[in-house]
Design a protein around this motif. Structure first.
Motif, mmCIF file in Angstrom:
data_model
loop_
_atom_site.group_PDB
_atom_site.id
_atom_site.type_symbol
_atom_site.label_atom_id
_atom_site.label_comp_id
_atom_site.label_asym_id
_atom_site.label_seq_id
_atom_site.Cartn_x
_atom_site.Cartn_y
_atom_site.Cartn_z
ATOM 1 N N PRO A 156 54.325 54.004 22.927
ATOM 2 C CA PRO A 156 53.326 54.706 23.747
ATOM 3 C C PRO A 156 53.926 55.523 24.881
ATOM 4 O O PRO A 156 53.237 56.349 25.484
ATOM 5 N N ASN A 157 55.211 55.307 25.192
ATOM 6 C CA ASN A 157 55.828 55.980 26.333
ATOM 7 C C ASN A 157 56.910 56.982 25.962
ATOM 8 O O ASN A 157 57.481 57.620 26.858
ATOM 9 N N LEU A 158 57.190 57.133 24.678
ATOM 10 C CA LEU A 158 58.212 58.074 24.238
ATOM 11 C C LEU A 158 57.584 59.249 23.501
ATOM 12 O O LEU A 158 56.554 59.102 22.846
ATOM 13 N N ILE A 159 58.235 60.397 23.589
ATOM 14 C CA ILE A 159 57.772 61.583 22.868
ATOM 15 C C ILE A 159 58.267 61.514 21.433
ATOM 16 O O ILE A 159 59.469 61.383 21.194
ATOM 17 N N ASP A 160 57.353 61.617 20.498
ATOM 18 C CA ASP A 160 57.721 61.670 19.087
ATOM 19 C C ASP A 160 58.096 63.103 18.738
ATOM 20 O O ASP A 160 57.573 64.060 19.318
ATOM 21 N N THR A 161 58.999 63.259 17.789
ATOM 22 C CA THR A 161 59.486 64.603 17.438
ATOM 23 C C THR A 161 58.418 65.501 16.830
ATOM 24 O O THR A 161 58.621 66.704 16.704
ATOM 25 N N THR A 162 57.275 64.915 16.452
ATOM 26 C CA THR A 162 56.191 65.712 15.863
ATOM 27 C C THR A 162 55.121 66.070 16.880
ATOM 28 O O THR A 162 54.139 66.724 16.537
ATOM 29 N N PHE A 163 55.284 65.663 18.140
ATOM 30 C CA PHE A 163 54.242 65.876 19.146
ATOM 31 C C PHE A 163 54.006 67.355 19.420
ATOM 32 O O PHE A 163 54.932 68.177 19.396
ATOM 33 N N SER A 164 52.758 67.660 19.731
ATOM 34 C CA SER A 164 52.423 68.986 20.244
ATOM 35 C C SER A 164 52.877 69.057 21.699
ATOM 36 O O SER A 164 53.199 68.031 22.315
ATOM 37 N N LEU A 165 52.878 70.248 22.262
ATOM 38 C CA LEU A 165 53.282 70.386 23.659
ATOM 39 C C LEU A 165 52.333 69.605 24.569
ATOM 40 O O LEU A 165 52.771 68.952 25.525
ATOM 41 N N THR A 166 51.062 69.647 24.259
ATOM 42 C CA THR A 166 50.078 68.923 25.068
ATOM 43 C C THR A 166 50.354 67.424 25.051
ATOM 44 O O THR A 166 50.272 66.750 26.092
ATOM 45 N N LEU A 177 56.332 63.677 35.945
ATOM 46 C CA LEU A 177 57.232 64.769 35.576
ATOM 47 C C LEU A 177 56.393 65.976 35.174
ATOM 48 O O LEU A 177 55.333 65.834 34.551
ATOM 49 N N THR A 178 56.864 67.157 35.504
ATOM 50 C CA THR A 178 56.109 68.385 35.331
ATOM 51 C C THR A 178 56.470 69.126 34.040
ATOM 52 O O THR A 178 57.382 68.732 33.308
ATOM 53 N N THR A 179 55.766 70.230 33.823
ATOM 54 C CA THR A 179 56.083 71.095 32.688
ATOM 55 C C THR A 179 57.507 71.631 32.814
ATOM 56 O O THR A 179 58.252 71.701 31.823
ATOM 57 N N THR A 180 57.899 71.997 34.012
ATOM 58 C CA THR A 180 59.278 72.451 34.248
ATOM 59 C C THR A 180 60.272 71.349 33.904
ATOM 60 O O THR A 180 61.316 71.605 33.287
ATOM 61 N N ASP A 181 59.962 70.123 34.283
ATOM 62 C CA ASP A 181 60.839 68.998 33.956
ATOM 63 C C ASP A 181 60.956 68.825 32.442
ATOM 64 O O ASP A 181 62.046 68.538 31.936
ATOM 65 N N LEU A 182 59.851 69.010 31.736
ATOM 66 C CA LEU A 182 59.884 68.856 30.283
ATOM 67 C C LEU A 182 60.824 69.872 29.645
ATOM 68 O O LEU A 182 61.674 69.513 28.812
ATOM 69 N N THR A 273 60.934 73.460 19.026
ATOM 70 C CA THR A 273 60.423 74.768 18.627
ATOM 71 C C THR A 273 59.216 75.206 19.436
ATOM 72 O O THR A 273 59.093 76.368 19.830
ATOM 73 N N VAL A 274 58.326 74.269 19.722
ATOM 74 C CA VAL A 274 57.079 74.620 20.405
ATOM 75 C C VAL A 274 57.332 75.127 21.822
ATOM 76 O O VAL A 274 56.527 75.897 22.359
ATOM 77 N N LEU A 275 58.444 74.760 22.421
ATOM 78 C CA LEU A 275 58.736 75.205 23.784
ATOM 79 C C LEU A 275 58.865 76.720 23.862
ATOM 80 O O LEU A 275 58.518 77.333 24.878
ATOM 81 N N ALA A 276 59.374 77.335 22.811
ATOM 82 C CA ALA A 276 59.547 78.786 22.801
ATOM 83 C C ALA A 276 58.297 79.510 22.328
ATOM 84 O O ALA A 276 58.176 80.728 22.515
ATOM 85 N N ASP A 277 57.375 78.772 21.745
ATOM 86 C CA ASP A 277 56.188 79.390 21.151
ATOM 87 C C ASP A 277 54.937 79.276 22.014
ATOM 88 O O ASP A 277 53.958 79.979 21.766
ATOM 89 N N ASP A 278 54.943 78.407 23.001
ATOM 90 C CA ASP A 278 53.756 78.168 23.823
ATOM 91 C C ASP A 278 53.890 78.892 25.159
ATOM 92 O O ASP A 278 54.935 78.816 25.815
ATOM 93 N N GLU A 279 52.836 79.567 25.571
ATOM 94 C CA GLU A 279 52.901 80.371 26.793
ATOM 95 C C GLU A 279 53.150 79.519 28.039
ATOM 96 O O GLU A 279 53.621 80.034 29.063
ATOM 97 N N ARG A 280 52.858 78.240 27.964
ATOM 98 C CA ARG A 280 53.085 77.362 29.114
ATOM 99 C C ARG A 280 54.568 77.100 29.368
ATOM 100 O O ARG A 280 54.951 76.720 30.486
#
Length: 328
Positions: A156-166, A177-182, A273-280
């Motif tokens: 529940p506390n780790l990011i899975d490799t299939t997660f969406s940016l949200t 931690l912020t979006t910049t931190d991510l 991949t999603v980091l480069a594709d999402d406007e956030r």
């Protein structure tokens, strides 16, 4: 007007002072009297291990993430046993434990029951980054080791490799931690390796008869074709436990090439991949791809925040004598 260097220095100072004021028993000179050579000893252990095995720095950096994101930076991921964090499937490919254990043995000989395993994990990850070409980070110490470690608290506390940016941002936000931190901390993927099994199901098609994988745009159109073909070749030509470098270009060097890779469709995981594709996040990816110094400056800030998540101090927790088990 302040220069960018001055603004960065002020920002780092403000973050550090916030952490110190919030967690008063953490300080830059925590072991000054009790174990003055603690940080040097950890660094030399990391250096020696890395010279023998170039995969060690990436493993130590990943180990820090998996410790701090679950129960805070308290060394709980190091504890062996059934139903512990370490036993959870999400942690079965973690490495670097032997380096932490080696540092702990040396420190126990020189400064018994003084330096926590939690501090060793953070120091080792910091040193791993610097030894592979990344920025040096001055970090406060004085963390204490946690008294609990449960497998059901891991996923529940780790990011899975299939997660969406949200989904990834939700996990980070829960740790302040912020979006910049991510985006910044995702740059950890500039070093280290990953198992083929962690990317095959998400990004490739597997032949049920031969077990061979192949890239099809219909499965994942975000991948650069030549990069995907290279990945499938490496994973097909090796054993089932095969690994590939997170950054196929400069995978043993901590640099900003990871971000350039994302812009070229060469991110290893969907979460990359999603980091480069999402406007956030796309704008910051572009900034880091152009300016390594900017990435390094922000890394220092985000690393400080990561290493200070929910730390135990004062009379909380304990100083373990052996990192793999809670004291009797």
């Amino acid at each position: 007007m302040f220069s960018r260097k001055t603004v960065c220095s002020i920002s780092m100072f403000m973050i550090f002072m916030f952490l110190v004021s919030s967690i008063s028993t953490i300080s830059l000179d925590f072991y000054h009297d009790s174990c003055p050579h603690a940080e040097t000893m950890v660094r030399e252990i990391v250096r020696s291990a890395s010279e023998k095995d170039s995969t060690v720095p990436g493993k130590l950096l990943r180990l820090l993430f998996h410790d701090c994101m679950v129960e805070g930076c308290d060394g709980s991921v190091l504890i062996k046993g059934n139903e512990t964090e370490r036993s959870d499937p999400a942690n079965e490919t973690l490495g670097g434990f032997e380096v932490v254990d080696s540092a702990k043995r040396m420190l126990e000989f020189v400064c018994p029951e003084t330096v926590s395993c939690a501090d060793i994990v953070v120091l080792a990850a910091r040193d791993a980054v610097e030894l592979t070409g990344g920025p040096s980070v001055t970090i406060p110490t004085g963390r204490r080791d946690g008294l609990r470690s449960t497998s059901n608290s891991v996923q529940p506390n780790l990011i899975d490799t299939t997660f969406s940016l949200t989904e990834s941002l939700r996990i980070f936000s829960a740790k302040n931690l912020t979006t910049t931190d991510l985006v910044t901390l995702s740059g950890a993927h500039t070093i280290g390796s990953s198992h083929c099994t962690s990317i095959i199901d998400d990004r490739f098609q597997t032949d049920p008869d031969t077990g061979k994988i192949s890239f099809l745009p219909s499965v994942d159109s975000s991948l650069n074709k030549s990069f995907a073909d290279d990945l499938s070749h490496q994973c097909n030509s090796m054993k089932s436990d095969a690994v590939v470098k997170n950054d196929l270009k400069t995978g043993m060097v901590f640099d900003n090439v990871y971000f350039s890779n994302l812009l070229e469709g060469k991110g290893l995981f969907l979460t990359d991949t999603v980091l480069a594709d999402d406007e956030r996040t796309a704008e910051l990816v572009n900034v880091y791809a152009r300016d390594e110094k900017e990435f390094f400056d922000r890394w220092q800030e985000s690393f400080l925040k990561l290493g200070s998540i929910d730390v135990k101090t004062g009379d909380q927790g304990e100083i373990r004598r052996i990192c793999t088990e809670i004291n009797d």
